[in-house]
Write an enzyme that holds these catalytic residues in place. Structure first.
Site, PDB file in Angstrom:
ATOM      1  NE  ARG A 110      -3.329   2.849   0.541  1.00 42.43           N
ATOM      2  CZ  ARG A 110      -2.850   4.010   0.115  1.00 42.43           C
ATOM      3  NH1 ARG A 110      -1.650   4.057  -0.495  1.00 42.43           N
ATOM      4  NH2 ARG A 110      -3.507   5.134   0.277  1.00 42.43           N
ATOM      5  CE1 TYR A 111       0.310   4.462   4.173  1.00 37.92           C
ATOM      6  CE2 TYR A 111       0.292   2.165   4.854  1.00 37.92           C
ATOM      7  CZ  TYR A 111      -0.249   3.431   4.914  1.00 37.92           C
ATOM      8  OH  TYR A 111      -1.341   3.669   5.716  1.00 37.92           O
TER       9      TYR A 111
ATOM     10  NE  ARG B  77       4.959   2.163   6.085  1.00 36.02           N
ATOM     11  CZ  ARG B  77       4.826   3.382   5.566  1.00 36.02           C
ATOM     12  NH1 ARG B  77       5.689   3.827   4.666  1.00 36.02           N
ATOM     13  NH2 ARG B  77       3.827   4.154   5.935  1.00 36.02           N
TER      14      ARG B  77
ATOM     15  CB  CYS C 165      -4.043 -15.462  15.389  1.00 33.99           C
ATOM     16  SG  CYS C 165      -3.649 -14.093  14.283  1.00 33.99           S
TER      17      CYS C 165
ATOM     18  CB  CYS D 241      -8.216 -10.031  18.594  1.00 36.17           C
ATOM     19  SG  CYS D 241      -6.621 -10.383  19.385  1.00 36.17           S
TER      20      CYS D 241
ATOM     21  CB  CYS E 234      -9.456  -9.935  13.608  1.00 40.59           C
ATOM     22  SG  CYS E 234      -8.315 -10.325  12.251  1.00 40.59           S
TER      23      CYS E 234
ATOM     24  NE  ARG F 252      -4.090  -8.371   7.088  1.00 40.18           N
ATOM     25  CZ  ARG F 252      -3.030  -7.938   7.752  1.00 40.18           C
ATOM     26  NH1 ARG F 252      -2.359  -8.767   8.517  1.00 40.18           N
ATOM     27  NH2 ARG F 252      -2.627  -6.679   7.660  1.00 40.18           N
TER      28      ARG F 252
ATOM     29  CG  ASP G 201      -9.077  -0.855  10.997  1.00 42.06           C
ATOM     30  OD1 ASP G 201      -8.981   0.371  10.827  1.00 42.06           O
ATOM     31  OD2 ASP G 201      -8.089  -1.619  11.097  1.00 42.06           O
TER      32      ASP G 201
ATOM     33  CG  ASP H   9      -5.267   1.945   8.797  1.00 42.61           C
ATOM     34  OD1 ASP H   9      -4.619   2.348   7.816  1.00 42.61           O
ATOM     35  OD2 ASP H   9      -4.783   1.270   9.715  1.00 42.61           O
TER      36      ASP H   9
ATOM     37  CE  LYS I 290      -0.665   2.472  10.024  1.00 41.94           C
ATOM     38  NZ  LYS I 290      -0.316   1.772   8.749  1.00 41.94           N
TER      39      LYS I 290
END
Length: 425
Positions: A143-144, A147, A156, A160, A163, A165, A324, A361, A368
Site C-alpha cells: 500500500r505504501y 514498505r 493466530c 481477537c 480483527c 483481517r 477498523d 486507517d 493512515k
C-alpha cells in the site's frame, strides 16, 4: 469462573486448581511496578505450561473448551451456536487464565465471541483496509511506497474479536505454500524501492523457528531491504514463545523490530514482562500498537497505566489505532470524538515517550491519518494563536515566505525518488 470440574480433560482441574495457588509477582528492579504472574493449573506440568507449542496444541477452540474455563453468558452461547461461520474462535490456555483473573471483563471481551458480532451494525466491511486491491503478489500487501506486508501465515494463537483481517485470518492455512512464498520473495526482490518488510498474517510467531529463520534470512539477503518488522500478539497471549532460540534467530537477522500488541494493562503479567525484557535486553527494539476498544480500554486511566509500564520496560508505545469497521466489530468500536477526548486528556500529563500516535486507517485502503489535539484557536497571516493544554495563551509567528530557503539535497534525491516510485518497476 465456574466451580465445577470437567472430566477427562487435560485442564480438568483448571478451575478449582487455580484458586488456591498464590500468585507470584515480578517486581521491577527499582520497585516501581509489580507485575502479577498468571495462574498455572496445579495438574499441568510447568515444563508443558511454559512450552509455547504445548499452549498452541491445547488451544481452546470450541464451545465445550470455553465452557470448561468460563461461565458462558447467553450472548456468548448464542455466538458459539449461531455465529460459527463469522470468524474462528481460539485462545491459549495462558490467555484464558489472564482473562479469568483480570480485574475486569476487558480481556474476556477481546477473546470471547458475542451475539453482537451477528448484528448489522453501522458500518461493516470484510476488507476495511482495502488490502485485496493492494495485493500485487501472493501474500504481499503493498500500500505504501517504501514498505510492504508479507503475510507468512493466516493462523493466530488468539483470534481477537476486533480483527481487521477477517477476510484472510483464521482459514487454517498455516505457513505459506512454497510456490506462493517464492513469488512473494521475487516481488520484494524486484521492487528495489522497498526499504521495509513487515511480517504479518495471522501471527508470524506461530510458525516454527526454522520457518521464521528462513523468511528472515531470505529477506536479509535482499540488498535494498533495510528494516524488517514482526507484528505479533504472542508476547501478549503466549509469552513463552519468546525463547532464547527465537531471540538468537531475530538477532542474527538484525535489524528486526518487534511490534507487540498490548491493549490493556492487565495483559502485562510477569510472564509477558520477562518476554519483553528478553527481547530488549538482546538489543531487539520493541514497539507497541494498541487499538482503542469500546468498553475495554477507552479510558485515559487505562491508557496511561499501560503505556507508562511499557515505557518502563523499554517498549515504545507507537500507535493507538481507531478500531477498523471490520465485520462484527461495531460494538467494539468507540467514536473518533471519544478517542480524541482520551488523547487530549493524556496530553501534557503523560510523557511524550508514553504517547502513541492516534491514528485512523481510512477505509477502503485510504491509508493512515493521524489525529492530534488542535490547540490553535485562530490565525492571522503568519501569526497563529494558541491556548495550550493547561490554558497558556501564546503566539507563534512564522518567518516571511521570501526568507525560506531549501538546502542542497542532491546527494539524496536519487534514493528519495527511488523510494517514492517503489510500486513501479
Amino acid at each position: 469462573m465456574k466451580s465445577r470440574t470437567p472430566n477427562n480433560d487435560v485442564f480438568g482441574h483448571f478451575l478449582n486448581a487455580i484458586l488456591p495457588i498464590e500468585r507470584d509477582s515480578y517486581i521491577t528492579p527499582s520497585m516501581k511496578f509489580h507485575f502479577l504472574s498468571s495462574f498455572k493449573p496445579e495438574n499441568i506440568d510447568a515444563a508443558d505450561w511454559n512450552n509455547w507449542t504445548w499452549q498452541l496444541r491445547h488451544s481452546l477452540k470450541t464451545q465445550d473448551d470455553f465452557s470448561q474455563h468460563f461461565e458462558l453468558t447467553k450472548d456468548e452461547l448464542l455466538a458459539f451456536q449461531q455465529g460459527k461461520e463469522l470468524f474462528n474462535v481460539r485462545t491459549t490456555p495462558y490467555y484464558a487464565g489472564v482473562a479469568n483473573n483480570s480485574k475486569s471483563d476487558s480481556i474476556r471481551k477481546i477473546l470471547m465471541p458475542h451475539r453482537y458480532e451477528m448484528a448489522e451494525g453501522h458500518q461493516q466491511m470484510l476488507d476495511p483496509l482495502g488490502e485485496k486491491k493492494n495485493n500485487p503478489a501472493p501474500r504481499i500487501i503493498h500500500r505504501y511506497s517504501d514498505r510492504a506486508l508479507f503475510l507468512i501465515t493466516d493462523i493466530c494463537s488468539v483470534y481477537c474479536r476486533f480483527c481487521t483481517r477477517k477476510h484472510f485470518t483464521g482459514q487454517e492455512q498455516a505457513f505459506i505454500r512454497n510456490e506462493e512464498y517464492e513469488m512473494a520473495i521475487s516481488y520484494i526482490r524486484k521492487h528495489t524501492g522497498l526499504r521495509e518488510v513487515i511480517l504479518s498474517g495471522g501471527d508470524p510467531l506461530t510458525v516454527s523457528d526454522g520457518q521464521l529463520d528462513r523468511v528472515l534470512s531470505d529477506l536479509r539477503r535482499i540488498d535494498h531491504i533495510e528494516i524488517i518488522r514482526i507484528g505479533s500478539r504472542m508476547p501478549v497471549v503466549c509469552p513463552m514463545r519468546v525463547t532464547d532460540d527465537l531471540v538468537k534467530i531475530i538477532k542474527k537477522n538484525k535489524p528486526v523490530y518487534l511490534m507487540s500488541h498490548f491493549n490493556h494493562p492487565d495483559e502485562l503479567t510477569s510472564e509477558a514482562v520477562e518476554a519483553l525484557e528478553r527481547l530488549v535486553d538482546n538489543g531487539i527494539p520493541v514497539m507497541n500498537q494498541m487499538v482503542l476498544l469500546n468498553g475495554i480500554n477507552n479510558h485515559p486511566a487505562l491508557i496511561q497505566a499501560l503505556n507508562r509500564r511499557l515505557v518502563y520496560l523499554r517498549v515504545k508505545p507507537y500507535y493507538m489505532f481507531q478500531c477498523d469497521p471490520s465485520m462484527g466489530t461495531d460494538h467494539l468500536r468507540t467514536s473518533i470524538e471519544d478517542s480524541l477526548e482520551i488523547q487530549k486528556e493524556l496530553w501534557g500529563h503523560l510523557s511524550g515517550l508514553a504517547m502513541p500516535n492516534l491514528s485512523v486507517d481510512i477505509p477502503n485502503g485510504g491509508g493512515k491519518t493521524y489525529l492530534v489535539p488542535n490547540f490553535q484557536v485562530s490565525q492571522d497571516g503568519r501569526v497563529r494563536n494558541y491556548v495550550g493544554w493547561d490554558g497558556v495563551e501564546a503566539q507563534y509567528i512564522s518567518p516571511p515566505e521570501n526568507q525560506i530557503r531549501k538546502p542542497d539535497a542532491s546527494a539524496y534525491e536519487c534514493e528519495w525518488n527511488d523510494l517514492k516510485n517503489s510500486k513501479k518497476i
